[in-house]
Scaffold this motif. Structure first.
Motif, short mmCIF file in Angstrom:
data_model
loop_
_atom_site.label_atom_id
_atom_site.label_comp_id
_atom_site.label_asym_id
_atom_site.label_seq_id
_atom_site.Cartn_x
_atom_site.Cartn_y
_atom_site.Cartn_z
N ALA A 84 8.04 -26.04 18.94
CA ALA A 84 8.83 -25.74 20.19
C ALA A 84 9.60 -24.44 20.28
O ALA A 84 9.53 -23.56 21.11
CB ALA A 84 9.76 -26.89 20.51
N SER A 85 10.44 -24.11 19.00
CA SER A 85 11.03 -22.96 18.78
C SER A 85 10.13 -21.82 19.06
O SER A 85 10.34 -20.77 19.61
CB SER A 85 11.87 -22.86 17.53
OG SER A 85 12.40 -21.43 17.43
N GLY A 86 8.80 -21.66 18.20
CA GLY A 86 7.93 -20.69 18.27
C GLY A 86 7.40 -20.43 20.00
O GLY A 86 7.23 -19.55 20.18
N SER A 87 7.24 -21.55 20.44
CA SER A 87 6.66 -21.46 21.79
C SER A 87 7.81 -20.68 22.69
O SER A 87 7.29 -19.91 23.67
CB SER A 87 6.29 -22.85 22.43
OG SER A 87 7.36 -23.53 22.66
N MET A 88 8.98 -21.03 22.39
CA MET A 88 10.12 -20.48 23.23
C MET A 88 10.25 -18.74 22.79
O MET A 88 10.34 -17.99 23.68
CB MET A 88 11.34 -21.18 23.25
CG MET A 88 11.29 -22.38 23.88
SD MET A 88 11.47 -22.31 25.59
CE MET A 88 9.64 -22.34 25.99
N LEU A 110 17.34 -18.88 29.21
CA LEU A 110 16.99 -20.20 28.85
C LEU A 110 15.84 -20.35 27.80
O LEU A 110 15.98 -20.93 26.89
CB LEU A 110 16.25 -21.04 30.13
CG LEU A 110 16.19 -22.71 30.13
CD1 LEU A 110 17.45 -23.42 29.61
CD2 LEU A 110 15.85 -23.15 31.51
N SER A 111 14.93 -19.48 27.63
CA SER A 111 14.03 -19.27 26.74
C SER A 111 14.80 -19.09 25.33
O SER A 111 14.40 -19.53 24.22
CB SER A 111 12.88 -18.39 26.87
OG SER A 111 12.26 -18.62 28.18
N ALA A 112 15.78 -18.01 25.47
CA ALA A 112 16.28 -17.63 24.35
C ALA A 112 17.15 -18.92 23.70
O ALA A 112 17.09 -19.08 22.23
CB ALA A 112 17.19 -16.56 24.62
N TRP A 116 16.76 -20.84 19.91
CA TRP A 116 17.57 -20.78 18.83
C TRP A 116 18.08 -22.27 18.64
O TRP A 116 18.39 -22.65 17.40
CB TRP A 116 18.75 -19.88 19.10
CG TRP A 116 18.42 -18.51 18.86
CD1 TRP A 116 17.90 -17.49 19.83
CD2 TRP A 116 18.07 -18.02 17.71
NE1 TRP A 116 17.52 -16.49 19.21
CE2 TRP A 116 17.60 -16.45 17.67
CE3 TRP A 116 18.04 -18.26 16.61
CZ2 TRP A 116 17.51 -15.62 16.83
CZ3 TRP A 116 17.93 -17.45 15.17
CH2 TRP A 116 17.38 -16.13 15.53
N ALA A 117 18.37 -23.10 19.85
CA ALA A 117 18.64 -24.57 19.62
C ALA A 117 17.70 -25.17 19.06
O ALA A 117 17.74 -26.05 17.74
CB ALA A 117 19.01 -25.16 21.01
#
Length: 166
Positions: A84-88, A110-112, A116-117
């Motif tokens: 999920a982090s990679g997709s964002m 929102l993507s950033a 990071w979350a």
């Protein structure tokens, strides 16, 4: 930081805070997927759902749906958070970065933030109240009698118990 302040980071309340963080982020991520794929609970930006197989919107929404559900349940948490982090990160650099350098300029906040979350969850793990924890305990019931809480290798108060009992 002192040793005393670091030890407070491993208490049971922190484990529940991590779980709450995971559940909220997972639910929000899941809702983005359902919005893009099914227009539920609201229609996505632009008002139209993604066409099946459309790159990258449909595929990104599938990742949001599946990884969001996995994170919400705490199932395969670190792997789901990694994907999920990679997709964002991809969404930010592919979709937003060309429109400006800073997230506030290119509508990419929102993507950033999600990136990071989710990246943080790779290292935090599932926390309490997760299927990951339940599965780990299922295979380690004999060790539970020896003071081990079955957290599948996570550091915490039980590490100190094992050292004292050894």
């Amino acid at each position: 930081m002192t040793t005393k302040s670091i030890s407070r980071l491993h208490g049971p309340s922190v484990d529940y805070a991590i779980a709450a963080f995971r559940v909220v982020i997972g639910f929000l991520f899941f809702c983005h997927g359902t919005s893009t794929l099914f227009a539920w609970p609201t229609a996505p930006h632009g008002g139209h759902t993604a066409a099946v197989g459309a790159w990258p919107s449909w595929w990104g929404a599938v990742i949001q749906l599946v990884c969001g559900a996995a994170l919400f349940l705490g199932l395969g948490t670190r792997f789901a958070a990694f994907i999920a982090s990679g997709s964002m990160a991809y969404a930010y650099f592919w979709s937003h970065q060309p429109d400006g350098v800073l997230p506030i300029q290119n509508n990419g906040e929102l993507s950033a933030i999600f990136c990071w979350a989710l990246f943080l969850m790779i290292f935090l793990g599932a926390g309490a109240l997760s299927l990951d924890r339940l599965i780990a305990r299922g295979g380690r019931t004999a060790q539970s009698d020896n003071g081990d809480d079955g957290t599948a290798g996570e550091q915490g108060p039980t590490t100190e118990l094992r050292e004292v009992n050894a």
